[in-house]
Design a protein around this motif. Structure first.
Motif, mmCIF file in Angstrom:
data_model
loop_
_atom_site.group_PDB
_atom_site.id
_atom_site.type_symbol
_atom_site.label_atom_id
_atom_site.label_comp_id
_atom_site.label_asym_id
_atom_site.label_seq_id
_atom_site.Cartn_x
_atom_site.Cartn_y
_atom_site.Cartn_z
ATOM 1 N N VAL A 215 0.867 -1.184 0.000
ATOM 2 C CA VAL A 215 0.000 0.000 0.000
ATOM 3 C C VAL A 215 0.901 1.231 0.000
ATOM 4 C CG1 VAL A 215 -1.871 1.218 1.157
ATOM 5 C CG2 VAL A 215 -1.712 -1.280 1.343
ATOM 6 N N VAL A 216 0.765 2.057 -1.039
ATOM 7 C CA VAL A 216 1.597 3.248 -1.180
ATOM 8 C C VAL A 216 0.710 4.489 -1.088
ATOM 9 C CG1 VAL A 216 3.250 4.489 -2.620
ATOM 10 C CG2 VAL A 216 3.168 1.987 -2.706
ATOM 11 N N THR A 217 0.931 5.318 -0.086
ATOM 12 C CA THR A 217 0.157 6.553 0.030
ATOM 13 C C THR A 217 0.745 7.603 -0.897
ATOM 14 O OG1 THR A 217 1.472 7.272 1.948
ATOM 15 C CG2 THR A 217 -0.567 6.059 2.386
ATOM 16 N N MET A 218 -0.163 8.389 -1.514
ATOM 17 C CA MET A 218 0.241 9.338 -2.555
ATOM 18 C C MET A 218 -0.188 10.760 -2.214
ATOM 19 S SD MET A 218 1.620 7.219 -4.786
ATOM 20 C CE MET A 218 1.688 8.142 -6.324
ATOM 21 N N ALA A 247 -0.201 12.168 9.322
ATOM 22 C CA ALA A 247 -1.278 11.616 8.487
ATOM 23 C C ALA A 247 -0.967 10.193 8.033
ATOM 24 C CB ALA A 247 -1.525 12.516 7.275
ATOM 25 N N GLY A 248 0.304 9.894 7.793
ATOM 26 C CA GLY A 248 0.676 8.544 7.361
ATOM 27 C C GLY A 248 0.372 7.502 8.426
ATOM 28 N N ASP A 249 0.697 7.815 9.678
ATOM 29 C CA ASP A 249 0.387 6.904 10.781
ATOM 30 C C ASP A 249 -1.113 6.675 10.905
ATOM 31 O OD1 ASP A 249 3.039 6.582 11.474
ATOM 32 O OD2 ASP A 249 2.991 8.119 13.036
ATOM 33 N N GLY A 272 -8.733 4.137 5.377
ATOM 34 C CA GLY A 272 -7.474 4.810 5.680
ATOM 35 C C GLY A 272 -7.475 6.249 5.198
ATOM 36 N N ASN A 273 -7.934 6.465 3.961
ATOM 37 C CA ASN A 273 -8.030 7.823 3.419
ATOM 38 C C ASN A 273 -8.957 8.698 4.253
ATOM 39 O OD1 ASN A 273 -6.319 7.374 1.241
ATOM 40 N ND2 ASN A 273 -7.969 6.909 -0.190
#
Length: 287
Positions: A215-218, A247-249, A272-273
């Motif tokens: 899973v890659v956050t963009m 925000a990533g955590d 998650g978003n």
């Protein structure tokens, strides 16, 4: 089903520094929060998940505060106390444009021992999944404790890994992920640093060889879910916010909470978003 988060225990002291000159006194609203990998544990709990946190704090007022906050958030406290080293402390200097400068002392985080992990190993293994961060590889003692933990968990519960930050990624991470990790969750800057690729498709193709689910956050574009050679972009709503620290955590916590609810990968990504978006709006005082 429960989650165990193993990692850094930090107290974050957030200090606004706009308009400051040397040698003068200013009054600003200074906030103190629990930081480090514990952010993931706290947000999983807020989303209704059963979660435990394993880490190390000092025998000091910050350590006592950290433990108290975990309990208030409904996170099971599996912390160890270091009699010689202080609780990890991070001074976060915030500027008007949302940028931050962080000054950290890792303290007790660098001294989590294998023998301590052995004392709570049953609690860790009796979880649906265990979450680790690359920050735990910054000291040799804690690194060995983490390697022992993942070796003990392999085949008994899912192992999730986040590399932490682009500048701390080591070449050894790739071998570690390939050997132990079931789910790799990271942002695009970390993904580029790990693969040494620039284009999205090249990055994803490289990462799919390391873990079964990536899973890659963009950022404002949402996230990409990669599994079995298929890539899906899961968009999010855009917010005009400069400071996205944390925000990533929170995204990771939302994705994991979705797993605990039995949602599929795309639904987990949506949660998650949404969770990260809620966090950023609350942080910025937006509704």
């Amino acid at each position: 089903m429960s989650v165990t988060v193993v990692g850094d225990a930090f107290i974050d002291i957030v200090v606004p520094v706009y308009g400051i000159k040397k040698g003068e006194t200013y009054h600003r609203k200074i906030t103190t929060i629990c930081g480090g990998t514990a952010n993931v544990a706290v947000w999983i709990s807020r989303l209704g998940g059963r979660v435990k946190f394993v880490g190390k704090v000092g025998n000091d007022v910050f350590g006592n505060y950290f433990r108290q906050k975990l309990r208030e958030e409904g996170v099971k406290d599996l912390l160890f106390v270091d009699a010689r080293n202080p609780t990890g402390l991070c001074i976060s200097l915030t500027f008007e444009n949302g940028e931050r400068t962080m000054i950290a002392n890792r303290g007790a985080n660098d001294y989590l021992a294998k023998e301590e992990i052995e004392r709570c190993l049953d609690e860790i293994v009796n979880s649906k999944l265990v979450y680790f961060s690359g920050y735990s590889f910054m000291s040799e003692e804690t690194k060995q404790a983490i390697l022992y933990t993942t070796e003990s968990c392999k085949g008994k519960c899912e192992i999730w890994f986040n590399p932490g930050a682009p500048n701390i990624i080591q070449e050894s991470f790739r071998d570690y992920i390939r050997r132990f990790v079931d789910v790799l969750i990271l942002n695009f800057y970390e993904a580029r640093a790990m693969t040494k690729k620039l284009k999205v498709d090249e990055v994803l193709k490289d990462l799919e060889e390391l873990a079964s689910l990536v899973v890659v956050t963009m950022g404002k574009n949402g996230c990409i879910v990669s599994s079995n050679g298929d890539y899906v972009l899961v968009p999010t709503r855009e917010l005009n916010i400069e400071d996205t620290t944390g925000a990533g955590d929170v995204f990771s916590a939302g994705f994991i909470a979705g797993k605990l609810r039995g949602l599929d990968d795309l639904e987990c990504a949506k949660l998650g978003n949404e969770t990260a978006l809620k966090f950023l709006k609350e942080k910025s005082g937006l509704r």
